[in-house]
Design a protein around this motif. Sequence first.
Motif, PDB file in Angstrom:
ATOM      1  N   ALA B  49       0.806  -1.224   0.000  1.00 57.91           N
ATOM      2  CA  ALA B  49       0.000   0.000   0.000  1.00 57.91           C
ATOM      3  C   ALA B  49       0.839   1.275   0.000  1.00 57.91           C
ATOM      4  O   ALA B  49       0.321   2.343   0.288  1.00 57.91           O
ATOM      5  CB  ALA B  49      -0.980   0.024   1.174  1.00 57.91           C
ATOM      6  N   GLN B  50       2.135   1.183  -0.292  1.00 57.80           N
ATOM      7  CA  GLN B  50       2.953   2.396  -0.333  1.00 57.80           C
ATOM      8  C   GLN B  50       2.572   3.275  -1.521  1.00 57.80           C
ATOM      9  O   GLN B  50       2.879   4.458  -1.549  1.00 57.80           O
ATOM     10  CB  GLN B  50       4.437   2.033  -0.419  1.00 57.80           C
ATOM     11  N   CYS B  51       1.923   2.704  -2.516  1.00 56.43           N
ATOM     12  CA  CYS B  51       1.512   3.471  -3.690  1.00 56.43           C
ATOM     13  C   CYS B  51       0.319   4.359  -3.375  1.00 56.43           C
ATOM     14  O   CYS B  51      -0.053   5.213  -4.175  1.00 56.43           O
ATOM     15  CB  CYS B  51       1.149   2.531  -4.831  1.00 56.43           C
ATOM     16  N   GLY B  52      -0.319   4.141  -2.204  1.00 55.47           N
ATOM     17  CA  GLY B  52      -1.489   4.930  -1.868  1.00 55.47           C
ATOM     18  C   GLY B  52      -2.792   4.199  -2.163  1.00 55.47           C
ATOM     19  O   GLY B  52      -3.870   4.728  -1.917  1.00 55.47           O
ATOM     20  N   TYR B  53      -2.689   2.989  -2.708  1.00 55.80           N
ATOM     21  CA  TYR B  53      -3.877   2.181  -2.950  1.00 55.80           C
ATOM     22  C   TYR B  53      -3.840   0.986  -1.996  1.00 55.80           C
ATOM     23  O   TYR B  53      -2.759   0.613  -1.532  1.00 55.80           O
ATOM     24  CB  TYR B  53      -3.929   1.722  -4.401  1.00 55.80           C
ATOM     25  N   PRO B  54      -4.991   0.378  -1.687  1.00 58.23           N
ATOM     26  CA  PRO B  54      -5.006  -0.668  -0.662  1.00 58.23           C
ATOM     27  C   PRO B  54      -4.213  -1.930  -1.035  1.00 58.23           C
ATOM     28  O   PRO B  54      -3.931  -2.739  -0.164  1.00 58.23           O
ATOM     29  CB  PRO B  54      -6.489  -0.993  -0.476  1.00 58.23           C
ATOM     30  N   GLY B  55      -3.856  -2.094  -2.285  1.00 63.46           N
ATOM     31  CA  GLY B  55      -3.112  -3.293  -2.653  1.00 63.46           C
ATOM     32  C   GLY B  55      -2.644  -3.184  -4.082  1.00 63.46           C
ATOM     33  O   GLY B  55      -2.842  -2.156  -4.736  1.00 63.46           O
ATOM     34  N   ALA B  60      -3.076  -1.449  -9.898  1.00 61.45           N
ATOM     35  CA  ALA B  60      -3.065  -1.835 -11.315  1.00 61.45           C
ATOM     36  C   ALA B  60      -4.296  -1.274 -12.027  1.00 61.45           C
ATOM     37  O   ALA B  60      -4.206  -0.759 -13.142  1.00 61.45           O
ATOM     38  CB  ALA B  60      -3.017  -3.352 -11.443  1.00 61.45           C
ATOM     39  N   THR B  61      -5.450  -1.373 -11.357  1.00 62.52           N
ATOM     40  CA  THR B  61      -6.674  -0.836 -11.947  1.00 62.52           C
ATOM     41  C   THR B  61      -6.546   0.669 -12.153  1.00 62.52           C
ATOM     42  O   THR B  61      -6.950   1.201 -13.190  1.00 62.52           O
ATOM     43  CB  THR B  61      -7.877  -1.131 -11.023  1.00 62.52           C
ATOM     44  N   ASN B  71       5.049   5.357 -11.430  1.00 63.41           N
ATOM     45  CA  ASN B  71       6.270   5.377 -10.597  1.00 63.41           C
ATOM     46  C   ASN B  71       5.958   5.455  -9.108  1.00 63.41           C
ATOM     47  O   ASN B  71       6.612   6.142  -8.362  1.00 63.41           O
ATOM     48  CB  ASN B  71       7.171   6.542 -11.006  1.00 63.41           C
ATOM     49  N   GLN B  72       4.897   4.738  -8.673  1.00 61.67           N
ATOM     50  CA  GLN B  72       4.514   4.832  -7.264  1.00 61.67           C
ATOM     51  C   GLN B  72       4.769   3.547  -6.495  1.00 61.67           C
ATOM     52  O   GLN B  72       4.259   3.363  -5.409  1.00 61.67           O
ATOM     53  CB  GLN B  72       3.036   5.215  -7.157  1.00 61.67           C
ATOM     54  N   CYS B  73       5.516   2.616  -7.064  1.00 63.93           N
ATOM     55  CA  CYS B  73       5.671   1.314  -6.430  1.00 63.93           C
ATOM     56  C   CYS B  73       7.124   1.092  -5.983  1.00 63.93           C
ATOM     57  O   CYS B  73       7.950   0.652  -6.789  1.00 63.93           O
ATOM     58  CB  CYS B  73       5.243   0.214  -7.396  1.00 63.93           C
ATOM     59  N   PRO B  74       7.442   1.407  -4.730  1.00 62.08           N
ATOM     60  CA  PRO B  74       8.825   1.234  -4.277  1.00 62.08           C
ATOM     61  C   PRO B  74       9.328  -0.220  -4.324  1.00 62.08           C
ATOM     62  O   PRO B  74      10.471  -0.439  -4.751  1.00 62.08           O
ATOM     63  CB  PRO B  74       8.802   1.766  -2.843  1.00 62.08           C
TER      64      PRO B  74
END
Lengths: 193, 185
Positions: B49-55, B60-61, B71-74
């Motif tokens: 959830a670091q991208c700001g989405y629950p999973g 991806a959606t 570029n939000q996925c560490p």
Amino acid sequence: MDFSHYLLVLVGAALVNNVVLTRILGLCPFMGVSRKLEASIGMALATAFVLTLASGSSWLIDQLLIAWQVEFLRTLAFIVVIAAIVQFTEMFIHAASPVLYQALGIYLPLITTNCAVLGVPLINAQARHGFAESLVFGFGSALGFSLILILFAAIRERLEGADIPDAFKGAPIAFVTAGLMSLAFMGFAGLVR
Amino acid sequence: MSVLLALCVMAGLALLLGAVLGFAAIRFRVEDDPLVDKIDAILPQTQCAQCGYPGCRPYATAIANDEADINQCPPGGDDGIRQLADLLGREFKPLNAENGVEKPKSVAVIDENVCIGCTLCIQACPVDAIVGAAKHMHTVIASECTGCELCIAPCPVDCIDMAPLGETPASWKWRYPLALLKVVQ
């Protein structure tokens, strides 16, 4: 051709001449998909459905082949019909019930290569079964296949935790168990002629 | 004659079944977005959830619907962003620092002597990789742990550490571009 006759065909196909243990058909899913109980239930359901459907439609195709006197095409034609039925079933289930589709998953397309699905219609054709008889025989075989697959998967889940000599772990003990099950099912021999 | 008839029968059968299947393919078409599946396959499935989405799937959606940047996925790191850029035909861009920094892949390890059995980390774990019960010691199933670090914050006694996995023959991968191309001025 009364009710008791169909009952005999059903019991005969399911127990006495069990597809897996007596006719030795459909061994690939029997050994391959019996490691987990859940997976085996999915496979059993999918196969039961296709097997029944395949028996019925193969009978129709067989009538055509007999009418045109090209019975030698039986195996070839049945394979094509079964493959088409499996594809059709997959598409239909995908649209109708995504949950069931998820549950059956990979097992649905795998049924195409299940020799029991081809073997049962061929036995039907050889025994000159009528349409209703073919359906009942197919359904009985499907019942027998499901029963054996689920029973065997349950046994194998228990075998996982059992204390088995190293040399027998995995496939060998499974084959031994399958042989013993086959012996046990010989007890049904003579129940239906 | 019989051969000709046989050919006709098989051809007819194939034609008929092909028509039925073709009809079924149109009639029972299922509307699902293959793009979401492809993006989801690239994402590392840490569910952090670091991208700001629950999973990973929701992210991806969001990418597929153009609601989120790539570029939000560490955990995926530069490698993951490059793959996403390739898939979507976009330019590579460095990881957004707001979402975190790329770290070596690691798993959570519970110091079992310190654990008080509060179950808080179990509730935080997005992939159910922690086993244990109330007032009983917990432990991490290393093969299930995605290294999302979500269990570290809730722990009241700070007994969870991240242990880097290191590189094994099983986890080693080819590095993306082996030699960086020089830009011609």
